[in-house]
Design a protein around this motif. Sequence first.
Motif, PDB file in Angstrom:
ATOM      1  N   LEU A 177      -5.915   8.583   4.749  1.00 54.77           N
ATOM      2  CA  LEU A 177      -5.662   7.112   5.004  1.00 54.77           C
ATOM      3  C   LEU A 177      -4.256   6.717   4.198  1.00 54.77           C
ATOM      4  CD1 LEU A 177      -6.474   4.313   5.716  1.00 54.77           C
ATOM      5  CD2 LEU A 177      -7.367   4.154   3.647  1.00 54.77           C
ATOM      6  N   GLY A 178      -4.014   7.440   3.279  1.00 56.78           N
ATOM      7  CA  GLY A 178      -2.745   7.149   2.672  1.00 56.78           C
ATOM      8  C   GLY A 178      -1.640   7.618   3.245  1.00 56.78           C
ATOM      9  N   THR A 216       4.916  -2.791  -9.880  1.00 51.17           N
ATOM     10  CA  THR A 216       5.694  -3.355  -9.167  1.00 51.17           C
ATOM     11  C   THR A 216       7.003  -2.680  -8.801  1.00 51.17           C
ATOM     12  OG1 THR A 216       4.939  -5.470 -10.118  1.00 51.17           O
ATOM     13  CG2 THR A 216       6.933  -5.643  -9.166  1.00 51.17           C
ATOM     14  N   VAL A 217       7.645  -1.973  -9.571  1.00 52.10           N
ATOM     15  CA  VAL A 217       9.024  -1.205  -9.239  1.00 52.10           C
ATOM     16  C   VAL A 217       8.699  -0.360  -8.490  1.00 52.10           C
ATOM     17  CG1 VAL A 217      10.508   0.268 -10.444  1.00 52.10           C
ATOM     18  CG2 VAL A 217       9.770  -1.542 -11.709  1.00 52.10           C
ATOM     19  N   VAL A 218       7.485   0.463  -8.516  1.00 52.91           N
ATOM     20  CA  VAL A 218       7.320   1.347  -7.230  1.00 52.91           C
ATOM     21  C   VAL A 218       7.392   0.751  -5.779  1.00 52.91           C
ATOM     22  CG1 VAL A 218       5.405   2.977  -6.339  1.00 52.91           C
ATOM     23  CG2 VAL A 218       5.767   2.959  -8.707  1.00 52.91           C
ATOM     24  N   VAL A 219       7.076  -0.375  -5.808  1.00 50.92           N
ATOM     25  CA  VAL A 219       6.814  -1.138  -4.358  1.00 50.92           C
ATOM     26  C   VAL A 219       8.158  -1.364  -4.202  1.00 50.92           C
ATOM     27  CG1 VAL A 219       5.829  -2.948  -3.040  1.00 50.92           C
ATOM     28  CG2 VAL A 219       4.389  -1.871  -4.642  1.00 50.92           C
ATOM     29  N   PHE A 220       9.008  -2.013  -5.031  1.00 51.01           N
ATOM     30  CA  PHE A 220      10.408  -2.420  -5.064  1.00 51.01           C
ATOM     31  C   PHE A 220      11.304  -1.375  -4.465  1.00 51.01           C
ATOM     32  CE2 PHE A 220      10.141  -6.274  -7.926  1.00 51.01           C
ATOM     33  CZ  PHE A 220       9.311  -7.102  -6.806  1.00 51.01           C
ATOM     34  N   ASP A 221      11.027  -0.085  -5.143  1.00 48.66           N
ATOM     35  CA  ASP A 221      11.536   0.869  -4.861  1.00 48.66           C
ATOM     36  C   ASP A 221      11.574   1.283  -3.452  1.00 48.66           C
ATOM     37  OD1 ASP A 221      13.557   3.358  -5.868  1.00 48.66           O
ATOM     38  OD2 ASP A 221      11.953   4.502  -5.111  1.00 48.66           O
ATOM     39  N   SER A 222      10.455   1.426  -2.906  1.00 48.44           N
ATOM     40  CA  SER A 222      10.129   1.944  -1.520  1.00 48.44           C
ATOM     41  C   SER A 222      10.991   0.601  -0.630  1.00 48.44           C
ATOM     42  CB  SER A 222       8.581   1.820  -1.289  1.00 48.44           C
ATOM     43  OG  SER A 222       8.389   2.029   0.210  1.00 48.44           O
ATOM     44  N   LEU A 223      10.666  -0.579  -1.094  1.00 46.30           N
ATOM     45  CA  LEU A 223      11.283  -1.733  -0.085  1.00 46.30           C
ATOM     46  C   LEU A 223      12.811  -1.418   0.017  1.00 46.30           C
ATOM     47  CD1 LEU A 223      11.298  -4.383   1.386  1.00 46.30           C
ATOM     48  CD2 LEU A 223      10.945  -5.488  -1.008  1.00 46.30           C
ATOM     49  N   ARG A 246       5.473  -3.217   5.243  1.00 44.40           N
ATOM     50  CA  ARG A 246       5.266  -1.611   5.193  1.00 44.40           C
ATOM     51  C   ARG A 246       5.299  -1.153   3.722  1.00 44.40           C
ATOM     52  NH1 ARG A 246       7.917   2.763   9.237  1.00 44.40           N
ATOM     53  NH2 ARG A 246       7.276   4.461   8.031  1.00 44.40           N
ATOM     54  N   SER A 247       6.385  -1.533   2.930  1.00 39.23           N
ATOM     55  CA  SER A 247       6.440  -1.008   1.654  1.00 39.23           C
ATOM     56  C   SER A 247       5.009  -0.879   0.728  1.00 39.23           C
ATOM     57  CB  SER A 247       7.731  -1.764   0.860  1.00 39.23           C
ATOM     58  OG  SER A 247       8.661  -1.453   1.605  1.00 39.23           O
ATOM     59  N   ILE A 248       4.449  -2.187   0.862  1.00 37.79           N
ATOM     60  CA  ILE A 248       3.230  -2.224   0.261  1.00 37.79           C
ATOM     61  C   ILE A 248       2.248  -1.437   0.528  1.00 37.79           C
ATOM     62  CG2 ILE A 248       1.496  -3.824  -0.552  1.00 37.79           C
ATOM     63  CD1 ILE A 248       3.400  -6.308   0.053  1.00 37.79           C
ATOM     64  N   ASN A 249       2.091  -1.310   2.012  1.00 39.82           N
ATOM     65  CA  ASN A 249       1.112  -0.273   2.439  1.00 39.82           C
ATOM     66  C   ASN A 249       1.422   1.144   2.246  1.00 39.82           C
ATOM     67  OD1 ASN A 249      -0.725  -1.800   4.723  1.00 39.82           O
ATOM     68  ND2 ASN A 249       1.030  -2.895   4.902  1.00 39.82           N
ATOM     69  N   ARG A 266      -1.543   4.813  -3.724  1.00 38.60           N
ATOM     70  CA  ARG A 266      -1.215   5.212  -4.953  1.00 38.60           C
ATOM     71  C   ARG A 266      -1.446   4.173  -5.895  1.00 38.60           C
ATOM     72  NH1 ARG A 266       5.028   6.820  -6.621  1.00 38.60           N
ATOM     73  NH2 ARG A 266       4.772   6.998  -8.762  1.00 38.60           N
ATOM     74  N   SER A 267      -1.552   2.914  -5.570  1.00 36.47           N
ATOM     75  CA  SER A 267      -1.590   1.723  -6.623  1.00 36.47           C
ATOM     76  C   SER A 267      -2.973   1.858  -6.922  1.00 36.47           C
ATOM     77  CB  SER A 267      -1.009   0.323  -5.761  1.00 36.47           C
ATOM     78  OG  SER A 267       0.497   0.349  -5.831  1.00 36.47           O
TER      79      SER A 267
END
Length: 375
Positions: A7-8, A208-215, A236-239, A244-245
């Motif tokens: 799924l990931g 939060t920084v992990v999601v921001f970096d992907s974004l 999509r960055s959140i998904n 992982r989160s």
Amino acid sequence: MSKLGNLGARLYRGEVGYDFVGKRKIWYGISILITITAFVAVMVRGLHMGIEFEGGAVFNTPKTSVSASQAEEIAEDASGHQAIAQRLGNDTLRIQISGVDTAKSDQIKVKLAKELDVKADDINADLVGPSWGDQIADKAWQGLAIFMILVVIYLAIAFEWRMALAALIALIHDITITVGVYALVGFEVTPGTVIGLLTILGYSLYDTVVVFDSLKEQSKDLTKQTRFTYSEVANRSINSTLVRSINTTVVALLPVAGLLFIGGGFLGAGMLNDISLSLFVGLAAGAYSSIFIATPLVADLKETDPQMKALKKRVLAKRRAAAAKGESAETPAPEAAEDAEPAEDAAAAVVGPRSGPRAQPARNRGRGRPSGKRR
């Protein structure tokens, strides 16, 4: 590969997804409701501050058969203040009473000795003055303020000011929820609580920084394409970081839950409660805010930018035109495939399995199969 891992991988590739950003008004409403509840709890019930902040006395008794709950009742009757009693490993008691001075401490000591049937000289009393407690409180607020300032500066430099502002709001959201829970359950606020708060803020910021970096990575050259809006890329960055989160949060919550529910609950180790409760609530709130609050806020702030407004208009206009022609809104028309920008090959923000055949490479067009017999 496990089901969760599969799924990931599908979430990361954009093959499946959930529209977190599109439903952001629901998450905002939930957070506002929780925040209002926290404020009401603090205003009505208040916070039970420890002696490190308010001043008071700590009495250590010799070995006694009196239970902790009985000792609390005795101490409250003797002092007129709320008391906290903890049974230590050698059958001694630690009784903590806030808001008492030296003169009153001596009177309480005599009453405790009489009720517990021990000698007054065998009870050790340690006093904490209110001025020292005020200094501790000031230092705690200063540390929290410095932490917030450094976070905003770092995120503004590493990413942009919109992400820094969204992260700051998410951190305040996490603090408010944690403080509200302390007011509701009546746990004591100690320096350990402050340590727990700073710990969960760092954890929430990491998630939060992990999601921001992907974004940041996925939104490069976003204005050069006309398939996806900024909100869709943010979703999509959140998904792509969702599993992982979840894994990080569950792994972090398990030992903290052991401290809170087993150590502080079943075993009666009350000294663990002040830090474990802040960690447990804060970790859960931090995971929630990084997914449901911080990134949707960035999308809202970013789409006020004129370039992103123009991009959204172009994307919607293209989709309306495609719908009028009976074409897929996500797959460019065959005649437009050659003119599509490279960024348009990215997966959609919230999609199911991709549809439509892939265009053949241009180098294969017009080439026939060689004729003749093999030699």
